[in-house]
Design an enzyme around this catalytic site. Structure first.
Site, short mmCIF file in Angstrom:
data_model
loop_
_atom_site.label_atom_id
_atom_site.label_comp_id
_atom_site.label_asym_id
_atom_site.label_seq_id
_atom_site.Cartn_x
_atom_site.Cartn_y
_atom_site.Cartn_z
N CYS A 114 12.59 23.74 -9.45
CA CYS A 114 11.19 24.08 -9.17
C CYS A 114 10.43 24.39 -10.46
O CYS A 114 10.06 23.47 -11.18
CB CYS A 114 11.10 25.22 -8.16
SG CYS A 114 9.48 25.35 -7.37
N HIS A 225 14.44 23.29 -3.66
CA HIS A 225 15.32 24.44 -3.87
C HIS A 225 16.71 24.20 -3.26
O HIS A 225 17.02 24.69 -2.17
CB HIS A 225 14.70 25.70 -3.26
CG HIS A 225 13.58 26.26 -4.08
ND1 HIS A 225 13.76 27.24 -5.03
CD2 HIS A 225 12.25 25.93 -4.12
CE1 HIS A 225 12.60 27.52 -5.60
NE2 HIS A 225 11.68 26.74 -5.07
N GLU A 227 19.41 25.56 -4.10
CA GLU A 227 20.24 26.77 -4.09
C GLU A 227 20.25 27.48 -2.74
O GLU A 227 21.19 28.21 -2.41
CB GLU A 227 19.76 27.74 -5.18
CG GLU A 227 18.58 28.62 -4.85
CD GLU A 227 17.23 27.91 -4.86
OE1 GLU A 227 16.22 28.51 -4.45
OE2 GLU A 227 17.19 26.73 -5.31
#
Length: 258
Positions: A114, A225, A227
């Site tokens: 990001c 994202h 993660e």
């Protein structure tokens, strides 16, 4: 955990001030993704280091992660319009830009998420758009803040692999192309840096992933994202494992040096 042992990855932090006290912060989810899916050992890279101290720090690392953040890259770094100081993190900018320069010149694996993608693009000479959702045929790329956090991070739009960079390969290995990703960003790439190649685009044309041209190791970034669902989303698993393997390879190569 990777079989090669504890390759060490530095994570750039965000500077926050709470009740007059400064903090260096990083979301735990990034650290968990590195530990449990990439199979590496994360440590924090504090802001405010001199370039020489940062170079010393990175010389002991096998990878660098540039995380997402609530702040934006300062427009002064790419000739953009003036922005409110509250939306910026100038200490993070200085640390990230120096870390990018050192990592790329030293062959240290680098992964941006990001804000990390935006930092990489600007550090290499590209520019950013302040609102990537503006314009005909553009979809909304911002999250719905009224939803619970997991739903904010739920897959929301499709991306298509492009080229043969690290992220494009991960997309194809995940056996889904196009693949759905989450989207939680207002800004994005306007002009791509000359040193970057596109790895994926949203179906509306927005650049969603890039790789550094001619890099000797994993040097890439994504706008979404991975993660958040790092353990169960197939593409997220592919990306973090690929990054972790590159960090392990760097560690082994470093140990073999005389």
């Amino acid at each position: 955990m990777g079989e090669c042992g504890p390759a060490i990855v530095g994570v750039v932090t965000d500077r926050r001030t709470v009740e007059g006290v400064d903090y260096e912060t990083v979301r735990v989810r990034y650290l968990e993704a590195l530990r449990f899916t990439a199979g590496v050992l994360p440590i924090v890279i504090p802001g405010g280091l001199t370039d020489q101290d940062l170079r010393t720090c990175l010389s002991a690392l096998n990878g660098v992660l540039l995380t997402g953040a609530e702040s934006n890259v300062s427009p002064s770094l790419y000739g953009g319009p003036e922005a409110c100081l509250k939306t910026l993190d100038l200490d993070r900018d200085r640390t990230s830009f120096a870390a990018i320069k050192i990592a790329l010149s030293s062959g240290i694996p680098l992964f941006g998420i990001c804000r990390g993608l935006q930092e990489l693009n600007v550090a290499l000479g590209g520019t950013l758009s302040s609102n990537i959702s503006e314009g005909e045929r553009r979809i909304s790329h911002s999250e719905d803040l009224s939803l619970p956090r997991d739903l904010q991070y739920a897959p929301s739009h499709a991306i298509l692999a492009e080229g043969h960079g690290h992220i494009a390969q991960c997309i194809r290995r995940s056996h889904k192309d196009p693949v759905l990703v989450n989207t939680l960003h207002r800004q994005g790439i306007a002009r791509l840096a000359d040193g970057l190649a596109v790895d994926a685009r949203c179906v509306d044309g927005v650049i969603e992933a890039v790789s550094v041209k001619d890099a000797p190791t994993f040097a890439a970034a994504v706008q979404w994202h991975p993660e958040w669902f790092h353990a169960e989303d197939p593409l997220s698993v592919e990306i973090f494992r690929a990054f972790g393997e590159a960090c392990c390879s760097h560690m082994i190569a470093t140990k073999l040096q005389p």
